[in-house]
Design a protein around this motif. Structure first.
Motif, mmCIF file in Angstrom:
data_model
loop_
_atom_site.group_PDB
_atom_site.id
_atom_site.type_symbol
_atom_site.label_atom_id
_atom_site.label_comp_id
_atom_site.label_asym_id
_atom_site.label_seq_id
_atom_site.Cartn_x
_atom_site.Cartn_y
_atom_site.Cartn_z
ATOM 1 N N PRO A 44 29.013 40.977 37.922
ATOM 2 C CA PRO A 44 30.391 40.581 38.178
ATOM 3 C C PRO A 44 31.011 40.106 36.859
ATOM 4 C CG PRO A 44 28.855 39.371 39.594
ATOM 5 C CD PRO A 44 28.045 40.138 38.615
ATOM 6 N N VAL A 45 32.330 40.235 36.749
ATOM 7 C CA VAL A 45 33.031 39.825 35.536
ATOM 8 C C VAL A 45 34.216 38.960 35.936
ATOM 9 C CG1 VAL A 45 34.173 40.595 33.414
ATOM 10 C CG2 VAL A 45 32.394 42.018 34.445
ATOM 11 N N ALA A 46 34.359 37.821 35.269
ATOM 12 C CA ALA A 46 35.464 36.903 35.567
ATOM 13 C C ALA A 46 36.236 36.571 34.303
ATOM 14 C CB ALA A 46 34.930 35.615 36.195
ATOM 15 N N LEU A 47 37.554 36.478 34.441
ATOM 16 C CA LEU A 47 38.379 35.932 33.376
ATOM 17 C C LEU A 47 38.521 34.449 33.671
ATOM 18 C CD1 LEU A 47 41.318 37.148 31.479
ATOM 19 C CD2 LEU A 47 41.700 35.081 32.784
ATOM 20 N N ILE A 48 38.290 33.625 32.682
ATOM 21 C CA ILE A 48 38.474 32.184 32.842
ATOM 22 C C ILE A 48 39.611 31.772 31.915
ATOM 23 C CG2 ILE A 48 37.453 29.901 32.555
ATOM 24 C CD1 ILE A 48 34.732 31.182 33.160
ATOM 25 N N TYR A 49 40.666 31.204 32.510
ATOM 26 C CA TYR A 49 41.771 30.687 31.719
ATOM 27 C C TYR A 49 41.622 29.168 31.641
ATOM 28 C CZ TYR A 49 46.189 29.137 29.992
ATOM 29 O OH TYR A 49 47.141 28.504 29.238
ATOM 30 N N VAL A 50 41.600 28.661 30.414
ATOM 31 C CA VAL A 50 41.450 27.225 30.173
ATOM 32 C C VAL A 50 42.770 26.689 29.648
ATOM 33 C CG1 VAL A 50 40.164 25.442 28.934
ATOM 34 C CG2 VAL A 50 39.015 27.558 29.617
ATOM 35 N N LYS A 69 41.344 16.238 22.556
ATOM 36 C CA LYS A 69 41.113 15.999 23.994
ATOM 37 C C LYS A 69 40.350 17.170 24.588
ATOM 38 C CE LYS A 69 44.687 12.799 24.995
ATOM 39 N NZ LYS A 69 45.012 11.987 26.105
ATOM 40 N N SER A 70 39.457 16.861 25.504
ATOM 41 C CA SER A 70 38.683 17.902 26.185
ATOM 42 C C SER A 70 39.537 18.580 27.246
ATOM 43 C CB SER A 70 37.457 17.288 26.868
ATOM 44 O OG SER A 70 36.591 16.763 25.904
ATOM 45 N N PRO A 71 39.351 19.890 27.433
ATOM 46 C CA PRO A 71 40.095 20.588 28.491
ATOM 47 C C PRO A 71 39.757 20.007 29.857
ATOM 48 C CG PRO A 71 39.005 22.154 27.030
ATOM 49 C CD PRO A 71 38.505 20.790 26.673
ATOM 50 N N LYS A 72 40.777 19.896 30.709
ATOM 51 C CA LYS A 72 40.587 19.327 32.046
ATOM 52 C C LYS A 72 40.872 20.330 33.160
ATOM 53 C CE LYS A 72 41.578 14.587 30.778
ATOM 54 N NZ LYS A 72 42.185 14.499 29.494
ATOM 55 N N SER A 73 41.522 21.439 32.813
ATOM 56 C CA SER A 73 41.918 22.404 33.837
ATOM 57 C C SER A 73 41.512 23.817 33.436
ATOM 58 C CB SER A 73 43.436 22.373 34.031
ATOM 59 O OG SER A 73 43.872 21.079 34.392
ATOM 60 N N ALA A 74 40.899 24.522 34.392
ATOM 61 C CA ALA A 74 40.520 25.920 34.167
ATOM 62 C C ALA A 74 40.507 26.638 35.509
ATOM 63 C CB ALA A 74 39.150 26.005 33.499
ATOM 64 N N TRP A 75 40.856 27.914 35.467
ATOM 65 C CA TRP A 75 40.904 28.751 36.656
ATOM 66 C C TRP A 75 40.228 30.082 36.342
ATOM 67 C CZ3 TRP A 75 44.831 26.032 34.463
ATOM 68 C CH2 TRP A 75 45.400 25.003 35.221
ATOM 69 N N TRP A 76 39.850 30.839 37.372
ATOM 70 C CA TRP A 76 39.163 32.109 37.157
ATOM 71 C C TRP A 76 39.733 33.203 38.058
ATOM 72 C CZ3 TRP A 76 36.707 34.272 41.337
ATOM 73 C CH2 TRP A 76 36.441 33.424 42.423
ATOM 74 N N ALA A 77 39.511 34.458 37.614
ATOM 75 C CA ALA A 77 39.894 35.631 38.397
ATOM 76 C C ALA A 77 38.754 36.635 38.354
ATOM 77 C CB ALA A 77 41.159 36.260 37.827
ATOM 78 N N ASP A 78 38.561 37.340 39.454
ATOM 79 C CA ASP A 78 37.539 38.380 39.570
ATOM 80 C C ASP A 78 38.063 39.656 38.915
ATOM 81 O OD1 ASP A 78 35.735 40.340 40.314
ATOM 82 O OD2 ASP A 78 35.885 39.934 42.472
ATOM 83 N N VAL A 104 46.816 40.064 34.035
ATOM 84 C CA VAL A 104 45.984 39.823 35.216
ATOM 85 C C VAL A 104 46.498 38.578 35.932
ATOM 86 C CG1 VAL A 104 43.915 40.907 34.250
ATOM 87 C CG2 VAL A 104 44.259 38.479 33.956
ATOM 88 N N LEU A 105 46.311 38.559 37.234
ATOM 89 C CA LEU A 105 46.706 37.410 38.046
ATOM 90 C C LEU A 105 45.501 36.506 38.247
ATOM 91 C CD1 LEU A 105 48.862 39.196 40.768
ATOM 92 C CD2 LEU A 105 49.643 38.040 38.688
ATOM 93 N N VAL A 106 45.677 35.237 37.933
ATOM 94 C CA VAL A 106 44.623 34.242 38.101
ATOM 95 C C VAL A 106 45.076 33.290 39.203
ATOM 96 C CG1 VAL A 106 43.284 32.420 36.996
ATOM 97 C CG2 VAL A 106 43.999 34.423 35.660
ATOM 98 N N PRO A 107 44.470 33.379 40.398
ATOM 99 C CA PRO A 107 44.881 32.505 41.495
ATOM 100 C C PRO A 107 44.627 31.028 41.171
ATOM 101 C CG PRO A 107 43.526 34.317 42.288
ATOM 102 C CD PRO A 107 43.429 34.320 40.799
ATOM 103 N N LEU A 108 45.628 30.194 41.427
ATOM 104 C CA LEU A 108 45.477 28.763 41.146
ATOM 105 C C LEU A 108 44.478 28.098 42.086
ATOM 106 C CD1 LEU A 108 49.182 27.824 40.342
ATOM 107 C CD2 LEU A 108 47.265 28.110 38.740
ATOM 108 N N LYS A 109 44.197 28.735 43.225
ATOM 109 C CA LYS A 109 43.178 28.180 44.130
ATOM 110 C C LYS A 109 41.779 28.332 43.534
ATOM 111 C CE LYS A 109 42.406 32.324 46.811
ATOM 112 N NZ LYS A 109 42.293 32.931 48.117
#
Length: 157
Positions: free
Chosen positions: A79-85, A92-101, A114-119
């Motif tokens: 599987p491959v995921a895009l992770i947006y940080v 400061k350390s990153p506090k928020s990240a999301w991923w997409a399949d 690409v669309l990265v769902p906020l959920k």
């Protein structure tokens, strides 16, 4: 890393589960991590310059050379995921990240984005971890491999 060196894969995630020692359940020093066998290739993007649009449901992320990378991602047996940080202030350390399949056709817009769902966020809690873990959950079936229970003696014979 410069875009010229970006081959579409930035890393490999090894999925693990926490094992709490039954004889000392409150002693965190006795807890261990066990590899589940799940692996996920990842492409990481960070910074506001990648965000083309944001709605209440998703981020739209620009990916340079998307068609070339998409071809590579689809060939991967994993599987491959895009992770947006989300970028934070310097120091400061990153506090928020999301991923997409990246294997899902619904992830692609047709506009080199690409669309990265906020959920699909990374944070504490099973409701956030389980969907990401499920990306790798069926790997052995997709690859035609038998599931091996390593806790049962003689399974590899």
């Amino acid at each position: 890393m410069g875009q010229a060196d970006d081959d579409g894969f930035d890393g490999l995630v090894y999925l693990r589960t926490k094992h709490v020692a039954p004889e000392r359940p409150t002693d965190r020093r006795a807890w261990t991590q066990q590899f589940t066998g799940g692996l996920i290739h990842v492409q990481i993007k960070s910074g506001a310059s990648y965000v083309v649009a944001r709605t209440t449901d998703h981020l739209e992320i620009a990916v340079p050379k998307l068609e070339k990378k998409k071809e590579l991602w689809m060939k991967s047996p994993l599987p491959v995921a895009l992770i947006y940080v989300k970028e934070e202030a310097v120091g400061k350390s990153p506090k928020s990240a999301w991923w997409a399949d990246l294997k899902s056709p619904a992830t692609y817009t047709g506009k080199n984005t690409v669309l990265v769902p906020l959920k699909n966020r990374f944070q504490e809690g099973l409701e956030c971890r389980r969907p990401f873990e499920r990306l790798a959950g069926g790997q052995h079936r997709q690859l035609g491999l038998a599931k091996v229970d390593m806790t049962v003696q003689g399974q590899l014979q």
